[in-house]
Design a protein around this motif. Sequence first.
Motif, short mmCIF file in Angstrom:
data_model
loop_
_atom_site.label_atom_id
_atom_site.label_comp_id
_atom_site.label_asym_id
_atom_site.label_seq_id
_atom_site.Cartn_x
_atom_site.Cartn_y
_atom_site.Cartn_z
N GLU A 167 -4.12 4.72 -6.60
CA GLU A 167 -5.04 5.20 -5.58
C GLU A 167 -5.37 6.67 -5.84
O GLU A 167 -4.59 7.38 -6.46
N ASP A 197 0.83 -1.21 0.00
CA ASP A 197 0.00 0.00 0.00
C ASP A 197 0.87 1.27 0.00
O ASP A 197 2.02 1.23 0.45
N ASP A 198 0.30 2.35 -0.48
CA ASP A 198 0.96 3.68 -0.43
C ASP A 198 2.36 3.62 -1.02
O ASP A 198 3.28 4.28 -0.51
MG MG Z 1 -3.29 3.36 0.23
#
Ligand code: MG
Length: 268
Positions: free
Chosen positions: A233, A176-177
């Motif tokens: 995202e 993620d990220d």
């Molecule tokens: Mg994220």
Amino acid sequence: QAKAAGGGCIKLYDPELEADLRYRQALERDLRLAIENSELDLDFQPIVDIATRETVGYEALARWTHPIHGEVAPGIFIPIAEETGLIVGLGALILELACAAAITWRRQQIVSVNLSPAQLRRHDLVEQVVTVLARTGLVPTRLELEVTEGLLMDDSEQVRNTLQTIRLLGIHVALDDFGTGYAGLGYLCQFPFDKLKIDQSFTRKMETDTGSYAVVKAVVALGQSLGLQVIAEGVETEAQAAMLLAIGCLQGQGYLFGRPVSAFEVPS
Ligand code: MG
Ligand code: C2E
Ligand code: MG
Ligand code: MG
């Protein structure tokens, strides 16, 4: 905590900081109760195939409505939970709620659940996940766990083994990220990921900032050559969606495709 004040003196007592600290302590106490009483909730945000706009999965996002303060942002209560150890109980509750919700989705999309580093460092994580899957009846291939780069910095054998076991069970693992942490690229091969989620800070600026565009493009290429799926995202505009498709980023998540909604609003 002392805070620098004007004139070069140090202020030893700051009523504002004192109030902050009390507010935080009160939140911590209330969060503990909320977890014990299963008062946390989840919203679900669609993850789509950008070309067809088909929803391929939903990310479960923790929500807490405080009886007095109202909605507390996850950006506030997740760090409190992490610093106090409450994240373990909170994480277990979230996992249970997410799998229980996903089992009702007729189109059988994947449910993505965020994991904190503290959860992954626990030796009983695999056991916990397996128990929840058995109890809810969700097949492992419909669960995805999102981890952040911070975790990789530990570079521990134990975390690596946990992730490896999770993958062997058929559960998906997403980083993620991506792009915001400090982990080196070498970690991408050392840990068994199958997805990269490009952080929204890059997506948001890719139309106007050539540097952000270059980063997104490079991450997509990196993902392709490593055989990883790439998800952008924070997609908010059609222009971003078109740019992403043009560079081969096939999946997206963001307000353009859908905001996080309550479990009742997920189409069945
Ligand atoms: Mg994220
Ligand atoms: P994340 O995992 O990167 O989740 C995506 C965040 O971006 C969510 O914020 C989502 O509402 C927001 N978002 C999605 N699309 C857009 C968009 O188009 N524009 C903008 N500006 N924002 C968008 P949220 O729900 O506030 O969650 C923030 C963070 O809190 C999450 O970031 C995640 O790191 C953490 N978090 C949330 N739920 C959990 C949980 O159950 N466990 C753990 N450990 N962390 C969680
Ligand atoms: Mg996430
Ligand atoms: Mg993010």
